[in-house]
Motif scaffolding. Sequence first.
Motif, PDB file in Angstrom:
ATOM      1  N   PRO A  74      46.172 -22.742 124.030  1.00  0.00           N
ATOM      2  CA  PRO A  74      45.301 -21.981 123.127  1.00  0.00           C
ATOM      3  C   PRO A  74      43.900 -22.590 123.099  1.00  0.00           C
ATOM      4  O   PRO A  74      43.746 -23.813 123.076  1.00  0.00           O
ATOM      5  CB  PRO A  74      45.983 -22.113 121.764  1.00  0.00           C
ATOM      6  CG  PRO A  74      47.379 -22.543 122.055  1.00  0.00           C
ATOM      7  CD  PRO A  74      47.325 -23.308 123.339  1.00  0.00           C
ATOM      8  N   ASN A  75      42.911 -21.750 123.102  1.00  0.00           N
ATOM      9  CA  ASN A  75      41.519 -22.189 123.033  1.00  0.00           C
ATOM     10  C   ASN A  75      41.272 -22.770 121.644  1.00  0.00           C
ATOM     11  O   ASN A  75      41.631 -22.171 120.641  1.00  0.00           O
ATOM     12  CB  ASN A  75      40.593 -21.002 123.317  1.00  0.00           C
ATOM     13  CG  ASN A  75      39.152 -21.400 123.409  1.00  0.00           C
ATOM     14  OD1 ASN A  75      38.536 -21.734 122.408  1.00  0.00           O
ATOM     15  ND2 ASN A  75      38.618 -21.350 124.619  1.00  0.00           N
ATOM     16  N   GLN A  76      40.654 -23.940 121.590  1.00  0.00           N
ATOM     17  CA  GLN A  76      40.424 -24.616 120.314  1.00  0.00           C
ATOM     18  C   GLN A  76      39.367 -23.926 119.456  1.00  0.00           C
ATOM     19  O   GLN A  76      39.398 -24.015 118.239  1.00  0.00           O
ATOM     20  CB  GLN A  76      40.012 -26.074 120.564  1.00  0.00           C
ATOM     21  CG  GLN A  76      41.089 -26.896 121.217  1.00  0.00           C
ATOM     22  CD  GLN A  76      42.372 -26.937 120.402  1.00  0.00           C
ATOM     23  OE1 GLN A  76      42.349 -27.127 119.197  1.00  0.00           O
ATOM     24  NE2 GLN A  76      43.505 -26.754 121.065  1.00  0.00           N
ATOM     25  N   VAL A  77      38.443 -23.213 120.097  1.00  0.00           N
ATOM     26  CA  VAL A  77      37.367 -22.539 119.372  1.00  0.00           C
ATOM     27  C   VAL A  77      37.801 -21.157 118.908  1.00  0.00           C
ATOM     28  O   VAL A  77      37.547 -20.749 117.781  1.00  0.00           O
ATOM     29  CB  VAL A  77      36.098 -22.446 120.256  1.00  0.00           C
ATOM     30  CG1 VAL A  77      34.992 -21.681 119.551  1.00  0.00           C
ATOM     31  CG2 VAL A  77      35.629 -23.832 120.661  1.00  0.00           C
ATOM     32  N   ASP A  78      38.478 -20.428 119.786  1.00  0.00           N
ATOM     33  CA  ASP A  78      38.888 -19.049 119.493  1.00  0.00           C
ATOM     34  C   ASP A  78      40.352 -18.894 119.884  1.00  0.00           C
ATOM     35  O   ASP A  78      40.692 -18.812 121.058  1.00  0.00           O
ATOM     36  CB  ASP A  78      38.013 -18.073 120.286  1.00  0.00           C
ATOM     37  CG  ASP A  78      38.261 -16.616 119.929  1.00  0.00           C
ATOM     38  OD1 ASP A  78      39.312 -16.306 119.310  1.00  0.00           O
ATOM     39  OD2 ASP A  78      37.405 -15.786 120.280  1.00  0.00           O
ATOM     40  N   ARG A  79      41.223 -18.865 118.900  1.00  0.00           N
ATOM     41  CA  ARG A  79      42.669 -18.824 119.139  1.00  0.00           C
ATOM     42  C   ARG A  79      43.129 -17.557 119.860  1.00  0.00           C
ATOM     43  O   ARG A  79      44.235 -17.496 120.372  1.00  0.00           O
ATOM     44  CB  ARG A  79      43.436 -18.955 117.811  1.00  0.00           C
ATOM     45  CG  ARG A  79      43.274 -20.305 117.169  1.00  0.00           C
ATOM     46  CD  ARG A  79      44.133 -21.278 117.904  1.00  0.00           C
ATOM     47  NE  ARG A  79      44.244 -22.516 117.161  1.00  0.00           N
ATOM     48  CZ  ARG A  79      44.871 -23.553 117.638  1.00  0.00           C
ATOM     49  NH1 ARG A  79      45.435 -23.505 118.796  1.00  0.00           N
ATOM     50  NH2 ARG A  79      44.929 -24.656 116.947  1.00  0.00           N
ATOM     51  N   ARG A  80      42.285 -16.537 119.908  1.00  0.00           N
ATOM     52  CA  ARG A  80      42.654 -15.306 120.633  1.00  0.00           C
ATOM     53  C   ARG A  80      42.579 -15.507 122.143  1.00  0.00           C
ATOM     54  O   ARG A  80      43.170 -14.758 122.907  1.00  0.00           O
ATOM     55  CB  ARG A  80      41.733 -14.152 120.237  1.00  0.00           C
ATOM     56  CG  ARG A  80      41.835 -13.740 118.777  1.00  0.00           C
ATOM     57  CD  ARG A  80      40.752 -12.765 118.423  1.00  0.00           C
ATOM     58  NE  ARG A  80      39.450 -13.426 118.601  1.00  0.00           N
ATOM     59  CZ  ARG A  80      38.278 -12.827 118.508  1.00  0.00           C
ATOM     60  NH1 ARG A  80      38.216 -11.543 118.253  1.00  0.00           N
ATOM     61  NH2 ARG A  80      37.153 -13.493 118.661  1.00  0.00           N
ATOM     62  N   ILE A  81      41.856 -16.526 122.552  1.00  0.00           N
ATOM     63  CA  ILE A  81      41.661 -16.810 123.973  1.00  0.00           C
ATOM     64  C   ILE A  81      42.724 -17.798 124.438  1.00  0.00           C
ATOM     65  O   ILE A  81      42.978 -18.809 123.782  1.00  0.00           O
ATOM     66  CB  ILE A  81      40.252 -17.385 124.229  1.00  0.00           C
ATOM     67  CG1 ILE A  81      39.194 -16.349 123.851  1.00  0.00           C
ATOM     68  CG2 ILE A  81      40.099 -17.811 125.688  1.00  0.00           C
ATOM     69  CD1 ILE A  81      37.770 -16.875 123.897  1.00  0.00           C
ATOM     70  N   ILE A  82      43.330 -17.488 125.575  1.00  0.00           N
ATOM     71  CA  ILE A  82      44.329 -18.367 126.164  1.00  0.00           C
ATOM     72  C   ILE A  82      43.753 -18.961 127.441  1.00  0.00           C
ATOM     73  O   ILE A  82      43.265 -18.243 128.313  1.00  0.00           O
ATOM     74  CB  ILE A  82      45.637 -17.601 126.475  1.00  0.00           C
ATOM     75  CG1 ILE A  82      46.234 -17.001 125.210  1.00  0.00           C
ATOM     76  CG2 ILE A  82      46.637 -18.501 127.198  1.00  0.00           C
ATOM     77  CD1 ILE A  82      46.673 -18.032 124.181  1.00  0.00           C
TER      78      ILE A  82
END
Length: 137
Positions: A74-82
């Motif tokens: 999971p992206n630490q800045v934007d959880r929608r981004i994998i």
Amino acid sequence: MIDVYDSIMRIEEAEIRKSRFKDITAKELHLIHAIGLHRQKTTSEVANYLKLSKGTLTANINTLVRKGYVTRIPNQVDRRIINLKLTDRGRLLYRAHSAFHSTLVKSVLDGFSDDNIEIIEQVLKKLLGFIDEVSNK
């Protein structure tokens, strides 16, 4: 050129079957190559690079995760981004695939002069430009 491409794909498949990576397909191998070694890539980046829908990519990534070649982060800045990252096994396969390609290129170019190699590079760049142009339509 089509015969060359088909032959390379057949050789690649045969080499995979002889290796310790028998559980991988050429398509999955190229997906691993697209993810790469050095930095995490998002699913969108990989899908765009391979010209795949996100749904198709997700199905293929699920298989590679299950086989132990790829991990999702999971992206630490934007959880929608994998983000996608190769596992140790995935990195080993990536390196083996790169070595195969290096050997292939070296064997093809062996014996050509630097001038001839430059011409071959120009032809291939022109071909890639055409492919990019057609695939972006």
